[in-house]
Design a protein around this motif. Structure first.
Motif, mmCIF file in Angstrom:
data_model
loop_
_atom_site.group_PDB
_atom_site.id
_atom_site.type_symbol
_atom_site.label_atom_id
_atom_site.label_comp_id
_atom_site.label_asym_id
_atom_site.label_seq_id
_atom_site.Cartn_x
_atom_site.Cartn_y
_atom_site.Cartn_z
ATOM 1 N N ASN A 29 0.826 -1.208 0.000
ATOM 2 C CA ASN A 29 0.000 0.000 0.000
ATOM 3 C C ASN A 29 0.860 1.258 0.000
ATOM 4 O OD1 ASN A 29 -2.403 -1.421 -0.008
ATOM 5 N ND2 ASN A 29 -2.598 -1.440 2.220
ATOM 6 N N ALA A 30 1.924 1.234 0.803
ATOM 7 C CA ALA A 30 2.825 2.394 0.849
ATOM 8 C C ALA A 30 3.486 2.617 -0.504
ATOM 9 C CB ALA A 30 3.878 2.198 1.932
ATOM 10 N N VAL A 31 3.904 1.546 -1.171
ATOM 11 C CA VAL A 31 4.527 1.670 -2.496
ATOM 12 C C VAL A 31 3.517 2.191 -3.505
ATOM 13 C CG1 VAL A 31 5.525 0.342 -4.413
ATOM 14 C CG2 VAL A 31 6.327 -0.050 -2.087
ATOM 15 N N SER A 32 2.280 1.720 -3.442
ATOM 16 C CA SER A 32 1.236 2.191 -4.368
ATOM 17 C C SER A 32 0.967 3.676 -4.188
ATOM 18 C CB SER A 32 -0.060 1.408 -4.152
ATOM 19 O OG SER A 32 0.135 0.059 -4.469
ATOM 20 N N GLU A 33 0.889 4.121 -2.925
ATOM 21 C CA GLU A 33 0.687 5.552 -2.674
ATOM 22 C C GLU A 33 1.851 6.384 -3.187
ATOM 23 O OE1 GLU A 33 -0.144 6.156 1.457
ATOM 24 O OE2 GLU A 33 -1.826 4.746 1.432
ATOM 25 N N TRP A 34 3.060 5.890 -2.939
ATOM 26 C CA TRP A 34 4.271 6.572 -3.418
ATOM 27 C C TRP A 34 4.280 6.649 -4.938
ATOM 28 C CZ3 TRP A 34 8.357 4.090 -6.107
ATOM 29 C CH2 TRP A 34 9.484 4.883 -6.295
ATOM 30 N N GLN A 35 3.877 5.557 -5.565
ATOM 31 C CA GLN A 35 3.821 5.486 -7.024
ATOM 32 C C GLN A 35 2.823 6.508 -7.574
ATOM 33 O OE1 GLN A 35 3.027 1.461 -8.182
ATOM 34 N NE2 GLN A 35 3.555 1.800 -10.300
ATOM 35 N N LYS A 36 1.671 6.616 -6.962
ATOM 36 C CA LYS A 36 0.661 7.586 -7.403
ATOM 37 C C LYS A 36 1.130 9.015 -7.152
ATOM 38 C CE LYS A 36 -3.251 4.507 -6.620
ATOM 39 N NZ LYS A 36 -4.383 4.218 -5.751
ATOM 40 N N LYS A 37 1.768 9.244 -5.999
ATOM 41 C CA LYS A 37 2.209 10.586 -5.626
ATOM 42 C C LYS A 37 3.213 11.146 -6.623
ATOM 43 C CE LYS A 37 4.404 13.151 -1.868
ATOM 44 N NZ LYS A 37 4.993 13.050 -0.523
ATOM 45 N N TYR A 38 4.150 10.322 -7.069
ATOM 46 C CA TYR A 38 5.207 10.791 -7.962
ATOM 47 C C TYR A 38 5.000 10.411 -9.422
ATOM 48 C CZ TYR A 38 7.654 12.113 -3.752
ATOM 49 O OH TYR A 38 7.988 12.698 -2.570
ATOM 50 N N GLY A 39 3.884 9.745 -9.732
ATOM 51 C CA GLY A 39 3.585 9.398 -11.120
ATOM 52 C C GLY A 39 4.542 8.367 -11.698
ATOM 53 N N ILE A 40 4.945 7.404 -10.900
ATOM 54 C CA ILE A 40 5.870 6.355 -11.334
ATOM 55 C C ILE A 40 5.074 5.283 -12.070
ATOM 56 C CG2 ILE A 40 7.593 4.668 -10.576
ATOM 57 C CD1 ILE A 40 8.397 7.525 -9.950
ATOM 58 N N THR A 41 5.540 4.913 -13.260
ATOM 59 C CA THR A 41 4.845 3.880 -14.034
ATOM 60 C C THR A 41 5.209 2.493 -13.520
ATOM 61 O OG1 THR A 41 6.622 3.799 -15.652
ATOM 62 C CG2 THR A 41 4.800 5.331 -16.094
ATOM 63 N N ASP A 42 4.444 1.498 -13.934
ATOM 64 C CA ASP A 42 4.660 0.134 -13.448
ATOM 65 C C ASP A 42 5.987 -0.458 -13.913
ATOM 66 O OD1 ASP A 42 2.408 -0.078 -11.914
ATOM 67 O OD2 ASP A 42 1.160 -0.871 -13.521
ATOM 68 N N GLY A 43 6.491 -0.074 -15.059
ATOM 69 C CA GLY A 43 7.719 -0.665 -15.580
ATOM 70 C C GLY A 43 8.989 0.038 -15.116
ATOM 71 N N ASP A 44 8.906 0.908 -14.138
ATOM 72 C CA ASP A 44 10.056 1.689 -13.691
ATOM 73 C C ASP A 44 11.102 0.786 -13.030
ATOM 74 O OD1 ASP A 44 11.341 3.651 -11.428
ATOM 75 O OD2 ASP A 44 10.785 4.700 -13.271
ATOM 76 N N PRO A 45 12.390 0.987 -13.338
ATOM 77 C CA PRO A 45 13.441 0.151 -12.742
ATOM 78 C C PRO A 45 13.512 0.254 -11.222
ATOM 79 C CG PRO A 45 14.310 1.360 -14.607
ATOM 80 C CD PRO A 45 12.931 1.864 -14.357
ATOM 81 N N LEU A 46 13.176 1.400 -10.669
ATOM 82 C CA LEU A 46 13.215 1.539 -9.221
ATOM 83 C C LEU A 46 12.162 0.654 -8.567
ATOM 84 C CD1 LEU A 46 14.609 2.876 -6.882
ATOM 85 C CD2 LEU A 46 12.999 4.744 -7.055
ATOM 86 N N LEU A 47 11.022 0.484 -9.215
ATOM 87 C CA LEU A 47 10.005 -0.415 -8.670
ATOM 88 C C LEU A 47 10.490 -1.855 -8.682
ATOM 89 C CD1 LEU A 47 6.620 0.962 -10.001
ATOM 90 C CD2 LEU A 47 7.503 0.997 -7.698
ATOM 91 N N ALA A 48 11.280 -2.206 -9.673
ATOM 92 C CA ALA A 48 11.863 -3.544 -9.699
ATOM 93 C C ALA A 48 12.795 -3.731 -8.503
ATOM 94 C CB ALA A 48 12.606 -3.778 -11.008
ATOM 95 N N ALA A 49 13.553 -2.690 -8.173
ATOM 96 C CA ALA A 49 14.435 -2.767 -7.020
ATOM 97 C C ALA A 49 13.631 -2.898 -5.727
ATOM 98 C CB ALA A 49 15.339 -1.542 -6.971
ATOM 99 N N VAL A 50 12.519 -2.166 -5.616
ATOM 100 C CA VAL A 50 11.660 -2.271 -4.437
ATOM 101 C C VAL A 50 11.075 -3.674 -4.342
ATOM 102 C CG1 VAL A 50 9.500 -1.446 -3.399
ATOM 103 C CG2 VAL A 50 11.138 0.182 -4.342
ATOM 104 N N GLU A 51 10.710 -4.229 -5.480
ATOM 105 C CA GLU A 51 10.170 -5.592 -5.489
ATOM 106 C C GLU A 51 11.222 -6.594 -5.030
ATOM 107 O OE1 GLU A 51 8.121 -8.650 -8.652
ATOM 108 O OE2 GLU A 51 7.952 -6.498 -8.995
ATOM 109 N N LEU A 52 12.468 -6.395 -5.457
ATOM 110 C CA LEU A 52 13.548 -7.268 -4.978
ATOM 111 C C LEU A 52 13.724 -7.126 -3.467
ATOM 112 C CD1 LEU A 52 16.276 -6.926 -7.733
ATOM 113 C CD2 LEU A 52 14.940 -8.942 -7.161
ATOM 114 N N PHE A 53 13.577 -5.919 -2.973
ATOM 115 C CA PHE A 53 13.670 -5.686 -1.541
ATOM 116 C C PHE A 53 12.555 -6.425 -0.809
ATOM 117 C CE2 PHE A 53 13.310 -2.778 2.198
ATOM 118 C CZ PHE A 53 14.558 -3.049 2.733
#
Length: 120
Positions: free
Chosen positions: A12-36
């Protein structure tokens, strides 16, 4: 807090962060968060001291990704500038050769007309 609740809260926190900054689903940083997230899920419950170690490793990984991204961006910029320079010169040569073809065609037409009139 149970691991599933913690995972849902993190999602939920990642989804809110994603919406707040307009990060798309394919962003490399999201992949890093997913690895985390995967790292936390695989480790299960760990002592508090080792969690900071995992976060430090994660932070170092993100910093390394950032440095590599900057280097890649710099190289891509230099390459595109070189390609534009080559395309510019290629376009200029193509324009000159096209003009040369037109002049040559007009000269051949004039010579052909002269030969046809006076020789034949």
């Amino acid at each position: 807090m149970k691991p599933t609740e913690r995972s849902a809260a993190l999602q939920n926190a990642v989804s809110e962060w994603q919406k707040k900054y307009g990060i798309t689903d394919g962003d490399p940083l999201l992949a890093a968060v997913e690895l985390f997230q995967i790292t936390f899920a695989c480790e299960g419950s760990t002592p508090a001291g080792s969690r900071s170690l995992v976060f430090d490793e994660f932070r170092e990984s993100v910093e390394a990704i950032d440095q590599r991204t900057r280097a890649f961006t710099k190289q891509a910029t230099e390459l595109s500038q070189q390609l534009r320079a080559v395309a510019y010169f290629g376009g200029q040569d193509a324009g000159e050769s096209s003009a040369g073809l037109w002049v040559g065609a007009v000269l051949l037409l004039a010579v052909g007309t002269i030969i046809g009139r006076f020789v034949l």
